[in-house]
Write a protein that holds these residues in place. Sequence first.
Motif, PDB file in Angstrom:
ATOM      1  N   GLY A 106       0.830  -1.202   0.000  1.00 22.48           N
ATOM      2  CA  GLY A 106       0.000   0.000   0.000  1.00 22.48           C
ATOM      3  C   GLY A 106       0.861   1.246   0.000  1.00 22.48           C
ATOM      4  N   ILE A 128     -14.273   4.680  -0.237  1.00 19.65           N
ATOM      5  CA  ILE A 128     -14.164   5.003  -1.664  1.00 19.65           C
ATOM      6  C   ILE A 128     -13.582   3.832  -2.467  1.00 19.65           C
ATOM      7  N   ASP A 134       1.936  -1.301  -4.703  1.00 20.75           N
ATOM      8  CA  ASP A 134       0.536  -0.836  -4.750  1.00 20.75           C
ATOM      9  C   ASP A 134      -0.121  -1.387  -6.010  1.00 20.75           C
ATOM     10  N   GLY A 139      -1.682   3.174   9.573  1.00 13.62           N
ATOM     11  CA  GLY A 139      -2.627   4.022   8.844  1.00 13.62           C
ATOM     12  C   GLY A 139      -4.075   3.667   9.117  1.00 13.62           C
ATOM     13  N   ALA A 163      -2.513   0.118  -7.445  1.00 20.24           N
ATOM     14  CA  ALA A 163      -2.843   1.279  -8.285  1.00 20.24           C
ATOM     15  C   ALA A 163      -1.599   1.680  -9.075  1.00 20.24           C
ATOM     16  N   GLU A 174     -15.163   9.627   4.137  1.00 24.85           N
ATOM     17  CA  GLU A 174     -13.771  10.058   4.004  1.00 24.85           C
ATOM     18  C   GLU A 174     -12.836   9.027   4.632  1.00 24.85           C
ATOM     19  N   ASN A 219      -6.256  12.630  10.123  1.00 26.20           N
ATOM     20  CA  ASN A 219      -6.044  11.274   9.603  1.00 26.20           C
ATOM     21  C   ASN A 219      -4.697  11.151   8.897  1.00 26.20           C
ATOM     22  N   CYS A 224      -4.647  19.095  -0.251  1.00 23.50           N
ATOM     23  CA  CYS A 224      -4.196  18.236   0.847  1.00 23.50           C
ATOM     24  C   CYS A 224      -4.071  18.953   2.195  1.00 23.50           C
ATOM     25  N   ASN A 225      -5.022  18.669   3.042  1.00 18.96           N
ATOM     26  CA  ASN A 225      -4.950  19.158   4.432  1.00 18.96           C
ATOM     27  C   ASN A 225      -4.045  18.151   5.161  1.00 18.96           C
ATOM     28  N   THR A 245      -9.714  -1.411  -0.672  1.00 17.10           N
ATOM     29  CA  THR A 245     -10.097  -2.817  -0.517  1.00 17.10           C
ATOM     30  C   THR A 245     -10.006  -3.211   0.960  1.00 17.10           C
ATOM     31  N   GLY A 269     -10.041   2.354  -5.488  1.00 15.22           N
ATOM     32  CA  GLY A 269      -9.128   1.222  -5.273  1.00 15.22           C
ATOM     33  C   GLY A 269      -9.048   0.761  -3.834  1.00 15.22           C
ATOM     34  N   SER A 307      -7.205  14.826  -1.779  1.00 17.32           N
ATOM     35  CA  SER A 307      -7.578  15.335  -0.454  1.00 17.32           C
ATOM     36  C   SER A 307      -7.589  16.858  -0.421  1.00 17.32           C
ATOM     37  N   ALA A 351      -0.435  -1.696   4.834  1.00 22.26           N
ATOM     38  CA  ALA A 351      -0.723  -0.251   4.747  1.00 22.26           C
ATOM     39  C   ALA A 351      -1.697   0.012   3.610  1.00 22.26           C
TER      40      ALA A 351
END
Length: 392
Positions: A12, A166, A35, A364, A37, A336, A377, A52-53, A172, A170, A47, A160
């Motif tokens: 991941g 979502i 990964d 994570g 992806a 989220e 997060n 990205c926050n 899972t 991707g 994000s 990870a």
Amino acid sequence: MTDTNFDAIVLGAGAAGLMAALTAGQRARRVLLVDHADEPGKKILISGGGRCNFTNIHTAADRYISENQHFARSALARYTPSDFLEMVNRHGIAWHEKTLGQLFCDHSARQIVEMLIAEGRDGNVSFAFGRPVTAVEHADGQFRVTIDGRDVTSSSLVLATGGLSIPKMGATGFALDVARRFGLPIVQTRPALVPFTLGEEEALFRSLSGVSADVSAQWGKTAFREAALFTHKGLSGPAMLQISSYWQHRTPIAVNFLPSAESDWLLAEKRARPRAAFRTALSRRLPERLAEALAARLELDGEIGTLKDGQLRRAQERLAHWAFHPNGTEGYAKAEVTAGGISTKALSQKTMGASKVPGLYAIGEAVDVTGWLGGYNFQWAWASGRAAGEAL
Ligand code: FDA
């Protein structure tokens, strides 16, 4: 990927996996980051509306939900928002504080992913992106992972692969499946930071789609004072997303529509403007469409001066404790994050290692630690990734 043996394989390449891999790589460990992806950090890229926050300066263990409220404390204390900011500054990434301690990139979330990849390259991390993992075996102290038909081995394996939120991107249940196979306990997962859906009885509010208001949303003893947004399905906006992480099915949420109002403000309105319609009095403090809907539900009509003080006091009381009864949430498709996950009972809070399976780590979102909205997060992903990366 030409080598077949590594010190660590990280499954991941999201926020946590990237951090674990670069940390171990920079400690001269031979690391493979995998990964399925074709590009890393897809959730980082989308994000914060593409900015990205990436952390929150108010990070503290009590802003995380977990069966063990204390579990995250150690990792969060050892890798703080300032530590991440040091890396961001070193890479010349411009940032700003938006609100409530939330730090965002000035330009693009892609800079964060590029930074993490560059740090990984500095640590000679091997990358295998766009490669499905088809098997994970464990024998004689070695993990054997089949990636795209090829076997690679290592003495350490880091889970990870994130949570279930979502699936279109991707996500899972891979980490949970592998953890279960190794006998690690799982805390029941549920969608978190997710919009609520309202049923037919509250359909009137669904017609307010697009209207937002500053409210206090409360469930049990937990309350968030932020914006709420009505949607065509129900309730969203930061206040509702935050409270959704605590909510349990078939329980109401209490909303204070006027968290700043002084006591007896409706009586004061009656004295000051007795000829004004009741809904007009409400609309002096609330968006007009919301004021109309609330007046209709309160069944108070006509000039405020004609209403009894007792009626107005009861209306104030209801406006301060409005009970919504969500019939559900929009689920993992819109959540989220995922609450629950690999139980912290199975993991060391210092290393994220599974006490019963030497060499196995989980970090994570896959772990039962879920942060508030607002950069918490990612900070957990960085901190837990760092903790594992230092132990590999
Ligand atoms: P993450 O999901 O990032 O990474 C998991 C990786 O594993 C992915 O790259 C995935 O492709 C890979 N993977 C999954 N299954 C696999 C398999 N079977 N084989 C191989 N690879 C697999 N948080 C925050 O702090 N600030 C913010 O601004 C936002 N904004 C935000 C927006 C949106 C739309 C979402 C959905 C989420 C956020 N978040 C957030 C939450 C944040 O994105 C999340 O908490 C972290 O990405 C979690 O990091 P992880 O590395 O644990 O998982």
